[in-house]
Write a protein that holds these residues in place. Structure first.
Motif, PDB file in Angstrom:
ATOM      1  N   ALA A  44      16.606  21.767   9.645  1.00  0.00           N
ATOM      2  CA  ALA A  44      17.856  22.245   9.067  1.00  0.00           C
ATOM      3  C   ALA A  44      18.700  21.085   8.556  1.00  0.00           C
ATOM      4  O   ALA A  44      19.283  21.168   7.469  1.00  0.00           O
ATOM      5  N   CYS A  45      18.783  20.009   9.336  1.00  0.00           N
ATOM      6  CA  CYS A  45      19.555  18.829   8.901  1.00  0.00           C
ATOM      7  C   CYS A  45      19.012  18.293   7.586  1.00  0.00           C
ATOM      8  O   CYS A  45      19.782  17.952   6.676  1.00  0.00           O
ATOM      9  N   LEU A  46      17.705  18.191   7.484  1.00  0.00           N
ATOM     10  CA  LEU A  46      17.090  17.636   6.273  1.00  0.00           C
ATOM     11  C   LEU A  46      17.204  18.595   5.095  1.00  0.00           C
ATOM     12  O   LEU A  46      17.542  18.186   3.983  1.00  0.00           O
ATOM     13  N   THR A  47      16.942  19.876   5.322  1.00  0.00           N
ATOM     14  CA  THR A  47      16.920  20.825   4.206  1.00  0.00           C
ATOM     15  C   THR A  47      18.304  21.306   3.797  1.00  0.00           C
ATOM     16  O   THR A  47      18.427  21.994   2.786  1.00  0.00           O
ATOM     17  N   ASP A  48      19.336  20.916   4.533  1.00  0.00           N
ATOM     18  CA  ASP A  48      20.710  21.165   4.087  1.00  0.00           C
ATOM     19  C   ASP A  48      21.047  20.309   2.867  1.00  0.00           C
ATOM     20  O   ASP A  48      22.013  20.586   2.164  1.00  0.00           O
ATOM     21  N   ILE A  49      20.267  19.282   2.639  1.00  0.00           N
ATOM     22  CA  ILE A  49      20.543  18.328   1.569  1.00  0.00           C
ATOM     23  C   ILE A  49      19.695  18.686   0.347  1.00  0.00           C
ATOM     24  O   ILE A  49      18.476  18.811   0.453  1.00  0.00           O
ATOM     25  N   PRO A  50      20.332  18.865  -0.821  1.00  0.00           N
ATOM     26  CA  PRO A  50      19.566  19.198  -2.029  1.00  0.00           C
ATOM     27  C   PRO A  50      18.479  18.158  -2.307  1.00  0.00           C
ATOM     28  O   PRO A  50      18.672  16.962  -2.107  1.00  0.00           O
ATOM     29  N   GLY A  51      17.340  18.645  -2.733  1.00  0.00           N
ATOM     30  CA  GLY A  51      16.223  17.773  -3.065  1.00  0.00           C
ATOM     31  C   GLY A  51      15.280  17.512  -1.903  1.00  0.00           C
ATOM     32  O   GLY A  51      14.283  16.805  -2.053  1.00  0.00           O
ATOM     33  N   ALA A  52      15.566  18.091  -0.733  1.00  0.00           N
ATOM     34  CA  ALA A  52      14.738  17.862   0.446  1.00  0.00           C
ATOM     35  C   ALA A  52      13.312  18.387   0.274  1.00  0.00           C
ATOM     36  O   ALA A  52      12.392  17.891   0.919  1.00  0.00           O
ATOM     37  N   SER A  53      13.126  19.337  -0.631  1.00  0.00           N
ATOM     38  CA  SER A  53      11.782  19.902  -0.803  1.00  0.00           C
ATOM     39  C   SER A  53      10.780  18.878  -1.313  1.00  0.00           C
ATOM     40  O   SER A  53       9.572  19.049  -1.139  1.00  0.00           O
ATOM     41  N   ALA A  54      11.247  17.792  -1.890  1.00  0.00           N
ATOM     42  CA  ALA A  54      10.346  16.720  -2.331  1.00  0.00           C
ATOM     43  C   ALA A  54       9.829  15.916  -1.150  1.00  0.00           C
ATOM     44  O   ALA A  54       8.851  15.173  -1.285  1.00  0.00           O
ATOM     45  N   VAL A  55      10.452  16.064   0.014  1.00  0.00           N
ATOM     46  CA  VAL A  55      10.111  15.262   1.189  1.00  0.00           C
ATOM     47  C   VAL A  55       9.585  16.122   2.342  1.00  0.00           C
ATOM     48  O   VAL A  55       8.571  15.801   2.945  1.00  0.00           O
ATOM     49  N   VAL A  56      10.279  17.206   2.653  1.00  0.00           N
ATOM     50  CA  VAL A  56       9.902  18.034   3.812  1.00  0.00           C
ATOM     51  C   VAL A  56       8.752  18.933   3.410  1.00  0.00           C
ATOM     52  O   VAL A  56       8.919  19.876   2.635  1.00  0.00           O
ATOM     53  N   GLU A  57       7.570  18.617   3.921  1.00  0.00           N
ATOM     54  CA  GLU A  57       6.359  19.363   3.576  1.00  0.00           C
ATOM     55  C   GLU A  57       6.285  20.653   4.385  1.00  0.00           C
ATOM     56  O   GLU A  57       5.902  21.684   3.870  1.00  0.00           O
ATOM     57  N   ARG A  58       6.648  20.589   5.659  1.00  0.00           N
ATOM     58  CA  ARG A  58       6.696  21.788   6.503  1.00  0.00           C
ATOM     59  C   ARG A  58       7.416  21.480   7.801  1.00  0.00           C
ATOM     60  O   ARG A  58       7.482  20.345   8.227  1.00  0.00           O
ATOM     61  N   GLY A  59       7.923  22.556   8.400  1.00  0.00           N
ATOM     62  CA  GLY A  59       8.549  22.460   9.704  1.00  0.00           C
ATOM     63  C   GLY A  59       8.120  23.647  10.546  1.00  0.00           C
ATOM     64  O   GLY A  59       8.115  24.777  10.073  1.00  0.00           O
ATOM     65  N   LEU A  60       7.738  23.362  11.766  1.00  0.00           N
ATOM     66  CA  LEU A  60       7.270  24.404  12.681  1.00  0.00           C
ATOM     67  C   LEU A  60       8.118  24.382  13.944  1.00  0.00           C
ATOM     68  O   LEU A  60       8.566  23.328  14.380  1.00  0.00           O
ATOM     69  N   VAL A  61       8.276  25.565  14.545  1.00  0.00           N
ATOM     70  CA  VAL A  61       8.969  25.677  15.823  1.00  0.00           C
ATOM     71  C   VAL A  61       7.988  26.300  16.823  1.00  0.00           C
ATOM     72  O   VAL A  61       7.994  27.504  17.046  1.00  0.00           O
ATOM     73  N   PRO A  62       7.123  25.456  17.395  1.00  0.00           N
ATOM     74  CA  PRO A  62       6.159  25.958  18.386  1.00  0.00           C
ATOM     75  C   PRO A  62       6.835  26.057  19.757  1.00  0.00           C
ATOM     76  O   PRO A  62       6.610  25.246  20.641  1.00  0.00           O
ATOM     77  N   TYR A  63       7.678  27.075  19.910  1.00  0.00           N
ATOM     78  CA  TYR A  63       8.524  27.204  21.096  1.00  0.00           C
ATOM     79  C   TYR A  63       7.711  27.604  22.327  1.00  0.00           C
ATOM     80  O   TYR A  63       7.925  27.082  23.406  1.00  0.00           O
ATOM     81  N   SER A  64       6.778  28.516  22.146  1.00  0.00           N
ATOM     82  CA  SER A  64       5.949  28.953  23.281  1.00  0.00           C
ATOM     83  C   SER A  64       4.704  28.076  23.401  1.00  0.00           C
ATOM     84  O   SER A  64       4.284  27.432  22.433  1.00  0.00           O
ATOM     85  N   ASN A  65       4.115  28.072  24.578  1.00  0.00           N
ATOM     86  CA  ASN A  65       2.866  27.330  24.767  1.00  0.00           C
ATOM     87  C   ASN A  65       1.762  27.892  23.884  1.00  0.00           C
ATOM     88  O   ASN A  65       0.941  27.131  23.362  1.00  0.00           O
ATOM     89  N   GLU A  66       1.755  29.203  23.700  1.00  0.00           N
ATOM     90  CA  GLU A  66       0.745  29.820  22.828  1.00  0.00           C
ATOM     91  C   GLU A  66       0.881  29.289  21.402  1.00  0.00           C
ATOM     92  O   GLU A  66      -0.119  29.000  20.747  1.00  0.00           O
ATOM     93  N   ALA A  67       2.105  29.171  20.931  1.00  0.00           N
ATOM     94  CA  ALA A  67       2.323  28.661  19.579  1.00  0.00           C
ATOM     95  C   ALA A  67       1.883  27.207  19.463  1.00  0.00           C
ATOM     96  O   ALA A  67       1.324  26.802  18.436  1.00  0.00           O
ATOM     97  N   LYS A  68       2.102  26.434  20.511  1.00  0.00           N
ATOM     98  CA  LYS A  68       1.667  25.032  20.488  1.00  0.00           C
ATOM     99  C   LYS A  68       0.154  24.956  20.287  1.00  0.00           C
ATOM    100  O   LYS A  68      -0.346  24.116  19.535  1.00  0.00           O
ATOM    101  N   THR A  69      -0.565  25.847  20.944  1.00  0.00           N
ATOM    102  CA  THR A  69      -2.023  25.876  20.835  1.00  0.00           C
ATOM    103  C   THR A  69      -2.464  26.481  19.505  1.00  0.00           C
ATOM    104  O   THR A  69      -3.275  25.893  18.789  1.00  0.00           O
ATOM    105  N   GLU A  70      -1.922  27.648  19.168  1.00  0.00           N
ATOM    106  CA  GLU A  70      -2.365  28.351  17.963  1.00  0.00           C
ATOM    107  C   GLU A  70      -2.005  27.615  16.673  1.00  0.00           C
ATOM    108  O   GLU A  70      -2.814  27.534  15.759  1.00  0.00           O
TER     109      GLU A  70
END
Length: 171
Positions: A44-70
């Motif tokens: 959110a901090c990075l993508t609040d700034i215009p032009g961030a799409s040239a840098v931020v390739e992806r962001g994930l929130v693997p909150y659960s252990n299952e998500a960390k694995t999957e």
């Protein structure tokens, strides 16, 4: 560190996010993020700034252990042996994000933001930040941050941006 509403903290996050984006653009670096406890605050901090799409390739929130694995391939056995909040899992999150993206750097964090969930060995505020790169060994930092849940999450995002900035400016 100021209160959760502190303009200083907000300014610090924005200033560091801008510097990270500028450094990434100057070096042609793309980022992947895996935020297990900050819940997407770094992204959110990075993508609040215009032009961030040239840098931020992806962001994930693997909150659960299952998500960390999957999502990121973190072995269940690794979490059983060391716990989801550990240097080993932070490294696996960062390396998994890097391997499953087109990014050049991947920053991952895992921690205990509270107010519950802590123990004598792993107190509330314990955070591990790992940075994986295609050119260098994965680095991992351990921090015990203070404050309430919001302050710990904001401090995690701030430290994550500082880790990125350090790598980008020092090589």
């Amino acid at each position: 560190m100021g209160s959760p509403e502190s303009p200083l903290l907000t300014d610090a996050l924005e200033e560091r996010a801008r510097r990270v984006l500028e450094a990434c653009r100057a070096r042609g670096v793309r980022l992947a993020l895996a935020e297990a406890s900050a819940g997407g605050l770094l992204a959110a901090c990075l993508t609040d700034i215009p032009g961030a799409s040239a840098v931020v390739e992806r962001g994930l929130v693997p909150y659960s252990n299952e998500a960390k694995t999957e999502l990121l391939g973190v072995p269940v056995e690794l979490m059983r042996a060391h716990g989801a909040v550990s240097a080993e899992v932070a490294r696996a999150l960062a390396e998994g994000a890097l391997a499953r993206s087109h990014a050049d750097l991947a920053l991952a964090e895992t921690g205990i933001a509270g107010p519950g969930g802590g123990s004598a060995d792993k107190p509330v505020g314990l955070v591990f930040l790992a940075l994986a790169s295609r050119q260098a060994p994965t680095l991992c930092e351990r921090h015990v941050l203070s404050g309430n849940r919001r302050e710990i999450r904001l401090a995690t995002a701030l430290r994550g941006l500082e880790v990125l900035l350090s790598r980008l400016t020092l090589g």
